[in-house]
Motif scaffolding. Sequence first.
Motif, PDB file in Angstrom:
ATOM      1  N   VAL A 263       0.815  -1.206   0.000  1.00 20.85           N
ATOM      2  CA  VAL A 263       0.000   0.000   0.000  1.00 20.85           C
ATOM      3  C   VAL A 263       0.851   1.259   0.000  1.00 20.85           C
ATOM      4  O   VAL A 263       0.539   2.238  -0.692  1.00 20.85           O
ATOM      5  CB  VAL A 263      -0.953  -0.004   1.216  1.00 20.85           C
ATOM      6  N   LYS A 264       1.924   1.261   0.765  1.00 16.33           N
ATOM      7  CA  LYS A 264       2.724   2.472   0.939  1.00 16.33           C
ATOM      8  C   LYS A 264       3.938   2.527   0.012  1.00 16.33           C
ATOM      9  O   LYS A 264       4.798   3.391   0.183  1.00 16.33           O
ATOM     10  CB  LYS A 264       3.176   2.580   2.395  1.00 16.33           C
ATOM     11  N   GLU A 265       3.985   1.629  -0.962  1.00 14.92           N
ATOM     12  CA  GLU A 265       5.116   1.624  -1.898  1.00 14.92           C
ATOM     13  C   GLU A 265       4.581   1.646  -3.327  1.00 14.92           C
ATOM     14  O   GLU A 265       4.457   0.610  -3.978  1.00 14.92           O
ATOM     15  CB  GLU A 265       5.990   0.390  -1.677  1.00 14.92           C
ATOM     16  N   PRO A 266       4.256   2.846  -3.842  1.00 22.65           N
ATOM     17  CA  PRO A 266       3.736   2.959  -5.212  1.00 22.65           C
ATOM     18  C   PRO A 266       4.724   2.401  -6.234  1.00 22.65           C
ATOM     19  O   PRO A 266       5.942   2.446  -6.026  1.00 22.65           O
ATOM     20  CB  PRO A 266       3.543   4.469  -5.393  1.00 22.65           C
ATOM     21  N   SER A 267       4.185   1.894  -7.308  1.00 21.08           N
ATOM     22  CA  SER A 267       5.040   1.363  -8.365  1.00 21.08           C
ATOM     23  C   SER A 267       5.802   2.492  -9.049  1.00 21.08           C
ATOM     24  O   SER A 267       5.409   3.666  -9.002  1.00 21.08           O
ATOM     25  CB  SER A 267       4.197   0.624  -9.405  1.00 21.08           C
ATOM     26  N   GLU A 268       6.885   2.132  -9.679  1.00 20.77           N
ATOM     27  CA  GLU A 268       7.685   3.120 -10.409  1.00 20.77           C
ATOM     28  C   GLU A 268       6.860   3.772 -11.504  1.00 20.77           C
ATOM     29  O   GLU A 268       6.975   4.977 -11.763  1.00 20.77           O
ATOM     30  CB  GLU A 268       8.921   2.437 -10.989  1.00 20.77           C
ATOM     31  N   TRP A 269       6.024   2.981 -12.154  1.00 23.35           N
ATOM     32  CA  TRP A 269       5.164   3.514 -13.216  1.00 23.35           C
ATOM     33  C   TRP A 269       4.224   4.584 -12.658  1.00 23.35           C
ATOM     34  O   TRP A 269       4.066   5.650 -13.231  1.00 23.35           O
ATOM     35  CB  TRP A 269       4.357   2.378 -13.839  1.00 23.35           C
ATOM     36  N   ALA A 270       3.598   4.292 -11.507  1.00 26.67           N
ATOM     37  CA  ALA A 270       2.665   5.244 -10.897  1.00 26.67           C
ATOM     38  C   ALA A 270       3.376   6.534 -10.515  1.00 26.67           C
ATOM     39  O   ALA A 270       2.855   7.639 -10.728  1.00 26.67           O
ATOM     40  CB  ALA A 270       2.004   4.613  -9.675  1.00 26.67           C
ATOM     41  N   VAL A 271       4.575   6.412  -9.969  1.00 28.54           N
ATOM     42  CA  VAL A 271       5.337   7.601  -9.571  1.00 28.54           C
ATOM     43  C   VAL A 271       5.711   8.425 -10.791  1.00 28.54           C
ATOM     44  O   VAL A 271       5.554   9.658 -10.817  1.00 28.54           O
ATOM     45  CB  VAL A 271       6.591   7.194  -8.778  1.00 28.54           C
ATOM     46  N   ASP A 272       6.219   7.763 -11.818  1.00 29.39           N
ATOM     47  CA  ASP A 272       6.654   8.472 -13.026  1.00 29.39           C
ATOM     48  C   ASP A 272       5.507   9.178 -13.719  1.00 29.39           C
ATOM     49  O   ASP A 272       5.721  10.170 -14.429  1.00 29.39           O
ATOM     50  CB  ASP A 272       7.320   7.497 -14.001  1.00 29.39           C
ATOM     51  N   ASN A 273       4.266   8.667 -13.555  1.00 30.67           N
ATOM     52  CA  ASN A 273       3.107   9.249 -14.219  1.00 30.67           C
ATOM     53  C   ASN A 273       2.231  10.061 -13.259  1.00 30.67           C
ATOM     54  O   ASN A 273       1.052  10.309 -13.554  1.00 30.67           O
ATOM     55  CB  ASN A 273       2.284   8.143 -14.884  1.00 30.67           C
ATOM     56  N   ASP A 274       2.811  10.442 -12.125  1.00 28.96           N
ATOM     57  CA  ASP A 274       2.115  11.292 -11.149  1.00 28.96           C
ATOM     58  C   ASP A 274       0.812  10.673 -10.656  1.00 28.96           C
ATOM     59  O   ASP A 274      -0.154  11.387 -10.346  1.00 28.96           O
ATOM     60  CB  ASP A 274       1.842  12.683 -11.744  1.00 28.96           C
ATOM     61  N   ALA A 275       0.766   9.347 -10.613  1.00 34.37           N
ATOM     62  CA  ALA A 275      -0.436   8.657 -10.154  1.00 34.37           C
ATOM     63  C   ALA A 275      -0.228   8.007  -8.797  1.00 34.37           C
ATOM     64  O   ALA A 275      -1.068   7.204  -8.352  1.00 34.37           O
ATOM     65  CB  ALA A 275      -0.850   7.601 -11.178  1.00 34.37           C
ATOM     66  N   ASP A 276       0.885   8.344  -8.114  1.00 36.37           N
ATOM     67  CA  ASP A 276       1.169   7.700  -6.832  1.00 36.37           C
ATOM     68  C   ASP A 276       0.130   8.061  -5.771  1.00 36.37           C
ATOM     69  O   ASP A 276      -0.072   7.318  -4.807  1.00 36.37           O
ATOM     70  CB  ASP A 276       2.570   8.067  -6.350  1.00 36.37           C
TER      71      ASP A 276
END
Length: 732
Positions: A662-675
């Motif tokens: 839950v507290k570790e967003p995927s790299e994809w989500a972070v890179d696309n501002d979806a974290d």
Amino acid sequence: MSDDAIGYVYDVLMMTPSVGLIPMLEALLVLQYQREVDPKASRVLEEGEQLHHISEEARNYSNEQFDALLEAAVKYCNDPRSAPMKDALRTSLSATAESECYHPLVYSLNTILLAFHDTKIGKLRNGRDFLYVVDNPATLRSAPVSVAEGPPQARSYTIRNPDIFDPTKDYLKKLIPENEDFTFAQWVDFIHHRQKEGDPVMKDTSKEKKTTWGDGSQCLELHSRKTLQEKDLVPLAPGYKFKAANFLAASGRSSRGSSRGSGDSSIGSILGKRSRPSASIESTGSKRRKDRDGKKKSLSPEAQCALYGIELLRSRWDRTHAIVVLLKDNILSLRWHDAQGCISTYPIDIVAQLPLLVAMILLFQRFGDRMRGNGGIKLEGEANGRKFKFNIPDDVHSGWELKGRRRVTATPIVKCPPIPARPRTTRHTPDLLPRDDELFFKLSWREHTRQSEGFIVQTAKERAVKLLGENAGDVLNHLPEIKHSDNYRLFSTGYIRNCLGLGFQGVRIPFSRLSERLAPLEDVEPDDFSLRMWEIIRCHYLLWQIGIAHGDVSLWNLMVQTSSDGITPDFAVLNDFDLAAIIEPGQEYPSKVGFGRMGTMPFMAVDLLLQDTGMIKGLYAHDLESMIWCMVWYLEPQPDWTHGCMEKVGTLKLAAALLFKVKEPSEWAVDNDADGLWGSVIRILKEWIMSRPDEVEGTEGTNTFTDHDHLRLFDKYMPYPKRAGKGDWDST
């Protein structure tokens, strides 16, 4: 080619029914009557005992024309003028290497075409002129392949080249313009001598003239295992006489005019009736693939033919069927491919039963475009009270499927004068036809037991107005705007199976839809994503309340209607109702067989993926779980979920649900501002997977969760957006 793709081919082949060659040829004549001789006379009913009725006129036409073909073939084989054909066939079958078989066989087949060119047989006249040629390995190359239902995902390449195929004479004239004035006899001679000199007929050309799978309608795969001896070739000797009565008796008749057999009899009076060889058996041959250890591994000839069938089926957007012929030494079988799968014929010996080979070639020679697999579907739509016609670009193809929906999607080309550009809005100026880029075309082959997508969407709109009152807009605003839809029942896969006594289970009918173009939900900015998802979740919930079960929720079916005028708001759209079902309001699940374990694998409920036994209920909860997987994919695409068997994908998804933190967003989500969405979505996923029991019939235990409970889980971690003057997510 990937092992998943090859495994898919073998799985489909294991379900291939077999019939006699004569019943198959007679069935093709029935289709020819319906599609080319008198299409308007065909009775097409959707329900009851008369489903896919074959008229008496069509059956009589088939019987009479096959008799005429067989009589002409026997007479030709007994005539000295068939000597060049027999000599070339003898040379092909006596060759010590497979590559030495191709050229003489092509000459033998083209000699048959030449002998009956422009010759009327019974009521049958020449169709579209074609010739057989040996395929140059550089001529037909296949595209990247994937067995995924979603957007094409190229994982690997394979080169699949038939040994012989059948371009039309018109195409050859374009390819080799210096021969434009050749007669048919000159073309046969030209191909023969080009081959004898080792010079391929289909040489490298410009991109505009490059040969494609759409330039032919059938192909032949040769498989040489042994060299035939002289004793095996006696029927090719001068003076040998064939008798038509022998072949008629083998088809279940003793003389012309008596009743046909049931359609499942083998024509092998000499060979006897043979069972279909197992498609899972690997045998040696010229077509190979590399196994995982890097070593070359052979494909069975049956699998190789299936790959050609796929290429032919996807070569044109309106391709209705394909024919592939397999010749193992002197043993021939025909394979019919369509959206329902493959039908194979029992093998025949083309030496002992030479007239049947000739009759088959003569029938192919008398096929028009529709029997060559080109539907010639005429497309039209309506906008603002005006009808218009449109085309689909030539480079549009269906997906890589041996059976199934075979979906085609495209931007249509509207046949009208150019229209000045105007802002994209939900309202159009009266009397203007839509621009090409405002429209979206889809063609798919639906199961005949399902209602058409256009009918389902229209029913949904009518029920929303009738049953939802002031909440109707929460459905109406989120359904696709269909401009035109049509069913092409003439090309139903049920007709040929009716002729062959194979039943109607799994019959498919092509259906097209023209609608407003929508943008994919996965392109929405993260700040807007939860609002759009709730619009779809609410629309979907209300649809189930009024008796519309979607059944195929995927991220690729979740869209957004956009505008560029700065005034009209964007809104989400639940798209693609071709797997949907109409049920009674309040009914828990569709009762018809086949509405359970279906959908798009990356987004299907884990219960459905992991259960392969028992009667499966397609529940609202399964669709709602698909919404969760859509959100997961938006945050972290999972290409591994697009291929493999259902059980494999289900296991991968279950493992991912447990491993996501839950507290570790995927790299994809972070890179696309979806974290910022990550925690909410993963909490919903984890609680759903851990707390929801199986929803499969036969599973013991009590399910204490209602539809409201399921939606409360969403609202708990991703709160429903408040709207002025509107109620909560469950207001009806």
